[in-house]
Design a protein around this motif. Structure first.
Motif, PDB file in Angstrom:
ATOM      1  N   PRO A 200     -26.638 -18.416 -42.255  1.00 15.49           N
ATOM      2  CA  PRO A 200     -26.077 -18.572 -41.282  1.00 15.49           C
ATOM      3  C   PRO A 200     -26.873 -19.617 -40.938  1.00 15.49           C
ATOM      4  CG  PRO A 200     -27.288 -15.987 -40.791  1.00 15.49           C
ATOM      5  CD  PRO A 200     -27.474 -17.327 -42.659  1.00 15.49           C
ATOM      6  N   THR A 201     -26.107 -20.571 -40.088  1.00 13.66           N
ATOM      7  CA  THR A 201     -25.744 -21.607 -39.807  1.00 13.66           C
ATOM      8  C   THR A 201     -27.179 -21.869 -38.418  1.00 13.66           C
ATOM      9  OG1 THR A 201     -23.916 -21.673 -37.532  1.00 13.66           O
ATOM     10  CG2 THR A 201     -23.546 -22.606 -40.022  1.00 13.66           C
ATOM     11  N   GLY A 202     -26.989 -20.282 -37.687  1.00 15.46           N
ATOM     12  CA  GLY A 202     -27.562 -20.322 -35.941  1.00 15.46           C
ATOM     13  C   GLY A 202     -27.172 -20.228 -34.880  1.00 15.46           C
ATOM     14  N   PHE A 203     -25.831 -21.126 -35.321  1.00 15.05           N
ATOM     15  CA  PHE A 203     -24.794 -20.806 -34.110  1.00 15.05           C
ATOM     16  C   PHE A 203     -23.776 -19.949 -33.973  1.00 15.05           C
ATOM     17  CE2 PHE A 203     -26.415 -25.491 -35.538  1.00 15.05           C
ATOM     18  CZ  PHE A 203     -27.480 -25.892 -34.344  1.00 15.05           C
ATOM     19  N   TYR A 204     -23.844 -19.215 -32.825  1.00 17.07           N
ATOM     20  CA  TYR A 204     -23.361 -18.387 -33.098  1.00 17.07           C
ATOM     21  C   TYR A 204     -21.540 -17.815 -32.982  1.00 17.07           C
ATOM     22  CZ  TYR A 204     -24.538 -17.908 -28.001  1.00 17.07           C
ATOM     23  OH  TYR A 204     -24.604 -18.189 -26.599  1.00 17.07           O
ATOM     24  N   ASP A 205     -21.062 -19.265 -31.998  1.00 15.33           N
ATOM     25  CA  ASP A 205     -19.573 -19.228 -31.696  1.00 15.33           C
ATOM     26  C   ASP A 205     -19.504 -19.783 -33.353  1.00 15.33           C
ATOM     27  OD1 ASP A 205     -19.424 -18.606 -29.148  1.00 15.33           O
ATOM     28  OD2 ASP A 205     -19.268 -20.811 -27.769  1.00 15.33           O
ATOM     29  N   LEU A 206     -20.630 -20.623 -34.053  1.00 23.19           N
ATOM     30  CA  LEU A 206     -19.607 -21.609 -35.378  1.00 23.19           C
ATOM     31  C   LEU A 206     -19.536 -19.957 -36.520  1.00 23.19           C
ATOM     32  CD1 LEU A 206     -18.794 -23.752 -37.436  1.00 23.19           C
ATOM     33  CD2 LEU A 206     -20.818 -24.457 -37.474  1.00 23.19           C
ATOM     34  N   ASP A 207     -21.016 -19.241 -36.672  1.00 19.62           N
ATOM     35  CA  ASP A 207     -20.614 -18.409 -37.542  1.00 19.62           C
ATOM     36  C   ASP A 207     -19.632 -17.121 -36.933  1.00 19.62           C
ATOM     37  OD1 ASP A 207     -23.124 -19.557 -38.679  1.00 19.62           O
ATOM     38  OD2 ASP A 207     -24.772 -18.476 -37.443  1.00 19.62           O
ATOM     39  N   ALA A 208     -19.515 -17.023 -35.412  1.00 15.08           N
ATOM     40  CA  ALA A 208     -18.478 -15.942 -35.711  1.00 15.08           C
ATOM     41  C   ALA A 208     -17.042 -16.634 -36.394  1.00 15.08           C
ATOM     42  CB  ALA A 208     -18.580 -15.755 -34.414  1.00 15.08           C
ATOM     43  N   VAL A 209     -16.705 -17.621 -36.569  1.00 13.19           N
ATOM     44  CA  VAL A 209     -15.153 -18.245 -37.120  1.00 13.19           C
ATOM     45  C   VAL A 209     -15.897 -18.721 -38.349  1.00 13.19           C
ATOM     46  CG1 VAL A 209     -14.343 -19.778 -37.326  1.00 13.19           C
ATOM     47  CG2 VAL A 209     -15.050 -19.490 -35.223  1.00 13.19           C
ATOM     48  N   ILE A 210     -16.686 -18.748 -39.151  1.00 14.89           N
ATOM     49  CA  ILE A 210     -16.730 -19.596 -41.091  1.00 14.89           C
ATOM     50  C   ILE A 210     -17.530 -18.112 -41.291  1.00 14.89           C
ATOM     51  CG2 ILE A 210     -16.401 -21.834 -40.390  1.00 14.89           C
ATOM     52  CD1 ILE A 210     -18.779 -21.821 -40.941  1.00 14.89           C
ATOM     53  N   GLY A 211     -18.513 -17.350 -40.207  1.00 18.27           N
ATOM     54  CA  GLY A 211     -19.486 -16.450 -41.340  1.00 18.27           C
ATOM     55  C   GLY A 211     -20.444 -17.050 -41.998  1.00 18.27           C
ATOM     56  N   GLY A 212     -21.033 -18.333 -42.057  1.00 21.01           N
ATOM     57  CA  GLY A 212     -22.141 -18.708 -42.098  1.00 21.01           C
ATOM     58  C   GLY A 212     -20.936 -19.378 -43.285  1.00 21.01           C
ATOM     59  N   LEU A 213     -22.760 -20.323 -44.156  1.00 23.27           N
ATOM     60  CA  LEU A 213     -22.662 -20.860 -45.823  1.00 23.27           C
ATOM     61  C   LEU A 213     -22.305 -20.297 -46.596  1.00 23.27           C
ATOM     62  CD1 LEU A 213     -24.617 -23.883 -44.438  1.00 23.27           C
ATOM     63  CD2 LEU A 213     -21.811 -23.855 -44.539  1.00 23.27           C
ATOM     64  N   PRO A 214     -20.980 -20.188 -46.753  1.00 25.90           N
ATOM     65  CA  PRO A 214     -20.984 -18.444 -48.237  1.00 25.90           C
ATOM     66  C   PRO A 214     -21.902 -19.203 -49.067  1.00 25.90           C
ATOM     67  CG  PRO A 214     -19.127 -20.746 -48.610  1.00 25.90           C
ATOM     68  CD  PRO A 214     -19.974 -20.411 -46.630  1.00 25.90           C
ATOM     69  N   PHE A 215     -22.256 -18.562 -49.875  1.00 27.44           N
ATOM     70  CA  PHE A 215     -22.955 -18.382 -51.173  1.00 27.44           C
ATOM     71  C   PHE A 215     -21.400 -18.334 -52.152  1.00 27.44           C
ATOM     72  CE2 PHE A 215     -26.929 -15.760 -49.628  1.00 27.44           C
ATOM     73  CZ  PHE A 215     -27.463 -16.482 -49.674  1.00 27.44           C
ATOM     74  N   ALA A 216     -22.141 -19.230 -53.048  1.00 20.65           N
ATOM     75  CA  ALA A 216     -21.615 -19.410 -54.361  1.00 20.65           C
ATOM     76  C   ALA A 216     -20.287 -20.533 -54.227  1.00 20.65           C
ATOM     77  CB  ALA A 216     -21.041 -18.353 -55.119  1.00 20.65           C
ATOM     78  N   ALA A 217     -20.496 -21.226 -53.038  1.00 20.95           N
ATOM     79  CA  ALA A 217     -19.305 -21.753 -52.304  1.00 20.95           C
ATOM     80  C   ALA A 217     -20.148 -23.439 -51.908  1.00 20.95           C
ATOM     81  CB  ALA A 217     -18.473 -21.502 -51.823  1.00 20.95           C
ATOM     82  N   LEU A 218     -18.884 -24.152 -52.454  1.00 21.47           N
ATOM     83  CA  LEU A 218     -18.622 -25.815 -51.996  1.00 21.47           C
ATOM     84  C   LEU A 218     -18.588 -25.771 -49.889  1.00 21.47           C
ATOM     85  CD1 LEU A 218     -20.206 -29.031 -52.105  1.00 21.47           C
ATOM     86  CD2 LEU A 218     -18.176 -29.466 -52.873  1.00 21.47           C
ATOM     87  N   SER A 219     -19.560 -26.201 -49.708  1.00 24.27           N
ATOM     88  CA  SER A 219     -19.020 -27.356 -48.695  1.00 24.27           C
ATOM     89  C   SER A 219     -19.371 -28.259 -47.371  1.00 24.27           C
ATOM     90  CB  SER A 219     -19.850 -25.762 -46.912  1.00 24.27           C
ATOM     91  OG  SER A 219     -19.675 -24.580 -46.789  1.00 24.27           O
ATOM     92  N   VAL A 220     -18.375 -29.194 -46.602  1.00 19.88           N
ATOM     93  CA  VAL A 220     -18.764 -30.202 -46.626  1.00 19.88           C
ATOM     94  C   VAL A 220     -18.709 -30.236 -44.888  1.00 19.88           C
ATOM     95  CG1 VAL A 220     -17.769 -31.439 -48.665  1.00 19.88           C
ATOM     96  CG2 VAL A 220     -16.441 -31.101 -46.810  1.00 19.88           C
ATOM     97  N   VAL A 221     -19.454 -31.442 -44.691  1.00 18.25           N
ATOM     98  CA  VAL A 221     -19.371 -32.263 -42.781  1.00 18.25           C
ATOM     99  C   VAL A 221     -19.761 -33.629 -43.083  1.00 18.25           C
ATOM    100  CG1 VAL A 221     -21.986 -31.547 -42.432  1.00 18.25           C
ATOM    101  CG2 VAL A 221     -20.576 -31.598 -40.584  1.00 18.25           C
ATOM    102  N   GLY A 222     -18.048 -33.950 -41.769  1.00 16.33           N
ATOM    103  CA  GLY A 222     -17.523 -35.582 -42.644  1.00 16.33           C
ATOM    104  C   GLY A 222     -17.935 -35.864 -41.075  1.00 16.33           C
ATOM    105  N   GLY A 223     -18.498 -37.006 -40.545  1.00 18.90           N
ATOM    106  CA  GLY A 223     -18.744 -37.974 -39.473  1.00 18.90           C
ATOM    107  C   GLY A 223     -18.683 -39.056 -39.836  1.00 18.90           C
ATOM    108  N   ARG A 224     -18.713 -39.621 -38.555  1.00 22.30           N
ATOM    109  CA  ARG A 224     -19.512 -41.466 -39.175  1.00 22.30           C
ATOM    110  C   ARG A 224     -20.111 -41.766 -38.443  1.00 22.30           C
ATOM    111  NH1 ARG A 224     -17.402 -44.883 -40.706  1.00 22.30           N
ATOM    112  NH2 ARG A 224     -17.774 -45.981 -39.194  1.00 22.30           N
ATOM    113  N   GLY A 225     -20.880 -42.531 -39.508  1.00 23.85           N
ATOM    114  CA  GLY A 225     -22.326 -43.304 -39.351  1.00 23.85           C
ATOM    115  C   GLY A 225     -23.024 -43.052 -37.936  1.00 23.85           C
ATOM    116  N   GLY A 226     -24.220 -42.185 -37.178  1.00 21.83           N
ATOM    117  CA  GLY A 226     -24.997 -42.345 -36.238  1.00 21.83           C
ATOM    118  C   GLY A 226     -23.639 -40.825 -35.490  1.00 21.83           C
TER     119      GLY A 226
END
Length: 463
Positions: A200-226
């Motif tokens: 679980p990410t600990g953020f209920y809106d996000l976890d409700a959508v993606i179900g947390g960061l899945p085991f046995a899988a790669l998740s990526v998060v992108g953003g600009r520096g800073g």
């Protein structure tokens, strides 16, 4: 010249002897194939020609495999004919050799077990070969101007390649898999005793959508520096660790000291602003007690940190094996950030896109090998800052093809106040679900308290 008596006591001397092999098992396998052509269908799932120790045995087995691949029998007549037509018959000992193999077999019933024995001996020879290569690398290091760490890294690569080549792999019937999966579903739905299937990410809106960061899988998060990628990932890691999930954070940009200071500030919020921990003589008397409490809390977390600025995926694997050896398992691995990982080897003519693709494949393999969630942070293209709509898209990931292909979940981070200091949306942190194999694409909002590096849920949505 050294005499035998002058050999250092840390050098191991081994007597000369034959490498691991079982000539009897090789003979029995080949005899079984010649005796019962149906046996080849079981043996080809286990053995490769190079698994045979005796060269003539390898040539005979290769002939049988070639015949089998073209739908022809692998009996004595056909194998003899194939070897003769290819000019190999005399090299393997002629017709008498094949006849002796045929005569040595009375049944092919146990050919599977004999093939496994041949394969096991081949694996042991591969271990010896790899060890000898590592020894040669160490001996040649001074002439090649290599450091001990370089030799160790080369050795790790060789051992990992050997491990992957010797892993069992077989195709399974759906009917054989369903009972295991059904039991897994039951365990995931057993109330308070339910097993975790994601972090679980600990953020209920996000976890409700993606179900947390899945085991046995790669998740990526992108953003600009800073924008807050590292702080957000650290927040998720600390939440996971606080719930008892072992977390490993690889900080390629920051030092362990910097990461710990950010951690302590988050845990001590709202009493110790993060920036004070990075300044000289900035703390007041009122800060010390909550800081000490946050230290005590942090010391109880199953949270591991690595701040090697130069690291490869093979080294990441080695560190995770250490974590597993000491903690039993690892649930979440955070890489900050992916584009800073060094390729294990640079192939001639390989460009940066291909290197990143290879690294992402290896990170996905790590997730499967350790059955953990891997969260890789990624720097987005600079072009994002020059356009009017600055919210990230999948195409904004540098070398984006590999990210989209290998990741089960892709997230993009955005803050309006990062670009407009006068905005009314100050403190709103947007997390866009750009891709998810398990859910829909949407955007959720969090509250970001930059002073303490702390993220909070906003009013709960209905899903």
């Amino acid at each position: 010249m050294f005499s035998p008596d002058s050999v250092p006591d840390n050098v191991v001397s081994m007597p000369h002897h034959l490498p691991p092999q079982s000539i009897e098992a090789e003979v029995a396998v080949l005899g079984g194939i010649l005796f019962d052509p149906q046996a080849i269908t079981r043996v080809v799932k286990i053995l490769q020609p190079e698994d045979f120790y005796v060269t003539s045995h390898k040539d005979i087995y290769q002939a049988a495999v070639r015949l089998h691949n073209t739908g022809q029998p692998t009996d004595l007549i056909f194998v003899t004919s194939w070897l003769e037509s290819h000019g190999i018959l005399s090299q393997i000992g002629g017709r008498n050799k094949l006849a002796s193999l045929f005569d040595s077999c009375v049944s092919a019933l146990n050919v599977d077990a004999l093939a496994e024995l041949v394969r096991e001996k081949a694996r042991l020879r591969a271990v010896i070969k790899t060890a000898n290569e590592m020894l040669r690398d160490a001996m040649d290091a001074p002439a090649m101007e290599l450091k001990a760490t370089d030799v160790i890294e080369m050795g790790q690569q060789k051992l990992l390649a050997l491990r992957q080549s010797t892993q069992e792999s077989r195709i399974k019937l759906l009917a054989d898999i369903i009972p295991e999966v059904y039991a897994e579903i039951e365990l995931a739905n057993s109330g308070e005793d339910a097993i975790e299937v994601s972090v679980p990410t600990g953020f209920y809106d996000l976890d409700a959508v993606i179900g947390g960061l899945p085991f046995a899988a790669l998740s990526v998060v992108g953003g600009r520096g800073g924008i807050g990628k590292s702080t957000w990932a650290l927040d998720i890691g600390l939440r996971a660790a606080a719930s008892g999930l072992t977390t490993a954070y690889f900080a390629l940009e920051m030092s362990c000291s910097q990461m710990v200071k950010k951690t302590l500030s988050r845990l001590a919020a709202p009493f110790v602003p993060a920036d004070l921990l990075f300044k000289r003589n900035a703390l007041h008397q009122s800060h010390w007690n909550p800081l000490a409490q946050s230290c005590a809390e942090a010391m109880g977390l199953p949270f591991w940190l690595n701040d090697d600025p130069i690291i490869t995926t093979s080294q990441i694997k080695a560190h995770l094996q250490d974590v597993v050896a000491q903690g039993g398992e690892v649930s979440l691995v955070i890489i900050d950030y992916v584009q800073l990982i060094e390729p294990m080897r640079r192939e001639r003519g390989e460009n940066r896109v291909q290197e990143i693709d290879s690294i992402l494949k290896q990170l996905r393999a790590i997730a499967k090998q350790f059955n953990c969630a891997v969260l890789g942070l990624a720097q987005l293209k600079r072009e994002v800052d020059s356009r009017s709509e600055k919210r990230p898209t999948k195409a904004d990931f540098r070398e984006s093809g590999g990210f989209e292909q290998e990741a089960a979940v892709m997230l993009g981070l955005y803050r309006e106040d990062y670009y407009d200091k006068q905005t009314t949306q100050k403190g709103i942190f947007e997390v866009s679900v750009l891709k998810s194999r398990f859910s829909s694409e949407t955007t959720v909002n969090l509250l970001f308290d930059e002073r303490f590096g702390q993220f909070k849920n906003l009013a709960k949505s209905n899903y």
